[in-house]
Scaffold this active site. Structure first.
Site, PDB file in Angstrom:
ATOM      1  N   GLY A  10      38.093  42.914  39.930  1.00 57.03           N
ATOM      2  CA  GLY A  10      37.506  42.526  41.409  1.00 57.03           C
ATOM      3  C   GLY A  10      38.105  43.828  42.144  1.00 57.03           C
ATOM      4  O   GLY A  10      39.602  43.943  42.102  1.00 57.03           O
ATOM      5  N   ARG A  72      34.420  45.498  35.077  1.00 59.46           N
ATOM      6  CA  ARG A  72      35.491  44.560  34.480  1.00 59.46           C
ATOM      7  C   ARG A  72      34.772  45.491  33.441  1.00 59.46           C
ATOM      8  O   ARG A  72      35.586  44.462  31.819  1.00 59.46           O
ATOM      9  CB  ARG A  72      35.436  42.956  34.702  1.00 59.46           C
ATOM     10  CG  ARG A  72      35.568  42.120  35.379  1.00 59.46           C
ATOM     11  CD  ARG A  72      35.782  41.670  35.459  1.00 59.46           C
ATOM     12  NE  ARG A  72      36.255  40.676  37.224  1.00 59.46           N
ATOM     13  CZ  ARG A  72      36.647  39.876  38.297  1.00 59.46           C
ATOM     14  NH1 ARG A  72      35.355  40.237  38.257  1.00 59.46           N
ATOM     15  NH2 ARG A  72      36.789  40.093  39.182  1.00 59.46           N
ATOM     16  N   ASP A 103      45.735  42.778  35.435  1.00 58.45           N
ATOM     17  CA  ASP A 103      45.989  42.543  33.976  1.00 58.45           C
ATOM     18  C   ASP A 103      45.063  43.031  33.124  1.00 58.45           C
ATOM     19  O   ASP A 103      45.555  44.025  32.310  1.00 58.45           O
ATOM     20  CB  ASP A 103      46.149  41.183  33.528  1.00 58.45           C
ATOM     21  CG  ASP A 103      46.958  40.898  33.259  1.00 58.45           C
ATOM     22  OD1 ASP A 103      48.416  40.574  32.833  1.00 58.45           O
ATOM     23  OD2 ASP A 103      45.848  40.268  31.700  1.00 58.45           O
ATOM     24  N   THR A 125      45.857  43.319  43.205  1.00 57.22           N
ATOM     25  CA  THR A 125      45.145  41.871  42.717  1.00 57.22           C
ATOM     26  C   THR A 125      45.010  41.034  44.085  1.00 57.22           C
ATOM     27  O   THR A 125      46.520  41.060  44.590  1.00 57.22           O
ATOM     28  CB  THR A 125      45.362  40.771  41.291  1.00 57.22           C
ATOM     29  OG1 THR A 125      44.837  39.577  41.748  1.00 57.22           O
ATOM     30  CG2 THR A 125      47.255  41.040  41.307  1.00 57.22           C
ATOM     31  N   ASP A 127      44.940  37.684  44.081  1.00 62.83           N
ATOM     32  CA  ASP A 127      45.292  36.692  43.171  1.00 62.83           C
ATOM     33  C   ASP A 127      47.170  36.976  43.294  1.00 62.83           C
ATOM     34  O   ASP A 127      48.186  35.815  42.984  1.00 62.83           O
ATOM     35  CB  ASP A 127      45.374  36.093  41.308  1.00 62.83           C
ATOM     36  CG  ASP A 127      43.653  36.549  42.367  1.00 62.83           C
ATOM     37  OD1 ASP A 127      43.248  35.861  43.059  1.00 62.83           O
ATOM     38  OD2 ASP A 127      43.760  36.105  40.967  1.00 62.83           O
ATOM     39  N   ASP A 129      49.218  37.947  40.553  1.00 61.57           N
ATOM     40  CA  ASP A 129      49.498  36.971  39.492  1.00 61.57           C
ATOM     41  C   ASP A 129      49.988  38.607  38.274  1.00 61.57           C
ATOM     42  O   ASP A 129      50.000  37.616  37.585  1.00 61.57           O
ATOM     43  CB  ASP A 129      48.826  36.243  39.227  1.00 61.57           C
ATOM     44  CG  ASP A 129      47.030  37.111  38.977  1.00 61.57           C
ATOM     45  OD1 ASP A 129      47.307  38.722  38.951  1.00 61.57           O
ATOM     46  OD2 ASP A 129      46.316  36.501  37.977  1.00 61.57           O
ATOM     47  N   ARG A 171      42.518  32.490  40.252  1.00 64.21           N
ATOM     48  CA  ARG A 171      42.118  31.617  38.936  1.00 64.21           C
ATOM     49  C   ARG A 171      42.981  31.125  38.433  1.00 64.21           C
ATOM     50  O   ARG A 171      42.991  30.232  37.842  1.00 64.21           O
ATOM     51  CB  ARG A 171      42.178  33.029  38.232  1.00 64.21           C
ATOM     52  CG  ARG A 171      41.009  32.177  36.833  1.00 64.21           C
ATOM     53  CD  ARG A 171      40.296  34.184  36.706  1.00 64.21           C
ATOM     54  NE  ARG A 171      39.195  34.199  37.561  1.00 64.21           N
ATOM     55  CZ  ARG A 171      37.689  33.749  36.890  1.00 64.21           C
ATOM     56  NH1 ARG A 171      37.652  33.122  35.394  1.00 64.21           N
ATOM     57  NH2 ARG A 171      36.633  34.097  37.461  1.00 64.21           N
TER      58      ARG A 171
HETATM   59  O1  F6P Z   1      40.286  39.257  42.170  1.00 64.21           O
HETATM   60  C1  F6P Z   1      40.601  37.805  41.649  1.00 64.21           C
HETATM   61  C2  F6P Z   1      39.392  36.983  41.479  1.00 64.21           C
HETATM   62  O2  F6P Z   1      39.586  36.623  42.546  1.00 64.21           O
HETATM   63  C3  F6P Z   1      40.066  36.143  41.044  1.00 64.21           C
HETATM   64  O3  F6P Z   1      41.055  34.771  41.940  1.00 64.21           O
HETATM   65  C4  F6P Z   1      38.719  34.958  41.083  1.00 64.21           C
HETATM   66  O4  F6P Z   1      38.131  34.283  40.072  1.00 64.21           O
HETATM   67  C5  F6P Z   1      37.835  36.401  40.446  1.00 64.21           C
HETATM   68  O5  F6P Z   1      38.102  37.807  41.346  1.00 64.21           O
HETATM   69  C6  F6P Z   1      36.165  36.638  41.529  1.00 64.21           C
HETATM   70  O6  F6P Z   1      35.498  37.652  41.167  1.00 64.21           O
HETATM   71  P1  F6P Z   1      34.188  37.803  40.834  1.00 64.21           P
HETATM   72  O7  F6P Z   1      33.891  37.006  41.341  1.00 64.21           O
HETATM   73  O8  F6P Z   1      34.313  38.930  41.620  1.00 64.21           O
HETATM   74  O9  F6P Z   1      34.189  38.083  39.819  1.00 64.21           O
END
Ligand code: F6P
Length: 346
Positions: A10, A72, A103, A125, A127, A129, A171
């Site tokens: 992301g 991804r 990750d 990120t 997040d 994490d 997430r």
């Molecule tokens: O970058 C991580 C994150 O923000 C998560 O918290 C979320 O679930 C995910 O990306 C959503 O990503 P996308 O909708 O762009 O696939």
């Protein structure tokens, strides 16, 4: 040296600041040349690159997103992927790759390092994490955006005597929820690490309203789940996944608002912040952190410190093995959540 850069996973504010630091300092200080892979590991597999130079990096420090695009795609998804990735790097005559990601991206970088790739990782990120670093860039911007949203929800909640549920990203971990919830003075902060009891949440809200606070803001991370099973319990997801098989989250906020209203009788509304938290210009903190990470990644490349990831620890930028950063996420500090942020401060 000739360096290849990629951004995977992301996107997040600050990616361009890292690219700029590596490319510009590499060129000006060391006489390096750089290329960028298009769309993360996908560009490595397909051999798709763009030349990066000082001119291309003008003005990108403040830009959100990534000028390289992202995906991804994981090179280990197919048996021939790793070999293709290594062959691309060799055919382009690259001395090193700087992989900027979370990750998944850095996990792949570590596995390719085991197979001989000269790679240095940079953690990103929203997040926050990733293990091994106190903070990733992008997180501060996301928290800032979420806090501003919660502030706005508080005033309209108060005017209408409502419960406002704000769903934020997160997430597997609830760092954004905890930090933005604390900063915005939320009555409840719900995170993926700890399934929450709907009964307990509603009880606390009722106690708060009976105590004279006739509105509440509830911050919930998208990955949070209630413990109650069956009707009124965990919402059935849509089952939707992205093209890489990751579950598409979202919906817990609406579920929660409906459940709170039904159980307490308080009018409740939900707001989903979604990708607004990931877009736009990085905060000053994230620009500085991303630039420091980029400078250290470049230094690691020139030191031949491959298989490492740059990290922030106790205010200093250092390097840790990629393997230490990937695998298990860094979860929220329970003491911060319960003892400091707890409902008593909402
Ligand atoms: O970058 C991580 C994150 O923000 C998560 O918290 C979320 O679930 C995910 O990306 C959503 O990503 P996308 O909708 O762009 O696939």
């Amino acid at each position: 040296m000739r360096i290849g850069l990629l951004t995977g996973g992301g996107d997040c504010p600050g990616l361009n600041a890292v690219i700029r630091a590596v490319v510009v300092a590499g060129s000006v200080v060391h006489g390096d040349t750089s290329v960028g892979f298009i769309d993360g590991w996908k560009g490595v597999l397909d051999g798709r690159v763009v030349e990066l130079d000082v001119e291309r990096c003008r003005g990108i420090l403040t830009q959100g997103g990534t000028i390289l695009g992202t995906s991804r795609t994981n090179p280990f998804a197919t048996p021939e992927g790793p070999g293709r990735a290594l062959a691309t790097v060799e055919s382009l005559g690259l001395d090193a790759v700087v992989a900027i990601g979370g990750d998944d991206t850095l996990g792949a970088a570590d596995r390719l390092f085991q197979q001989g790739l000269a790679v240095v990782g940079v953690p990103k990120t929203i997040d926050n994490d990733l293990a091994g670093t106190e903070v990733t860039f992008g997180f501060d911007t996301a928290v800032q955006i979420a806090t501003e949203a919660i502030d706005r929800l508080q005033t309209t909640a108060e005017s209408h005597h409502r419960v406002m549920v704000c769903e934020v990203m997160g997430r597997n971990v609830g760092h954004i929820a905890v930090h933005a919830g604390m900063a915005g003075g939320a009555a409840e902060i719900l995170v993926p690490e700890e399934p929450f009891s709907l009964d307990a949440v509603c009880e606390r809200l009722v106690r708060r309203h009976e105590g004279g606070r006739f509105f509440s803001t509830v911050v919930v991370a998208e990955g949070a789940t209630p413990v109650e099973a069956g009707p009124g319990g965990r919402p059935e997801g849509t089952g939707a996944t992205d093209q890489f098989g990751h579950a598409r989250l979202g919906g817990i906020g609406a579920f929660l608002a409906e459940a709170i209203e039904r159980r307490t009788g308080y009018e409740s509304r939900a707001t989903v912040l979604g990708h607004i938290q990931r877009g736009g210009t990085p905060t000053a903190f994230d620009r500085v952190l991303a630039t420091r990470f980029g400078a250290e990644a470049l230094a690691a490349v020139h030191d031949g410190a491959f298989g490492s990831m740059v990290a922030l620890n106790a205010g200093r930028i250092d390097r840790i093995p990629l393997s230490e950063a990937t695998g298990s996420p860094r979860t929220v500090d329970r003491a911060l959540l319960h003892d400091v942020a707890g409902p008593h401060l909402g």
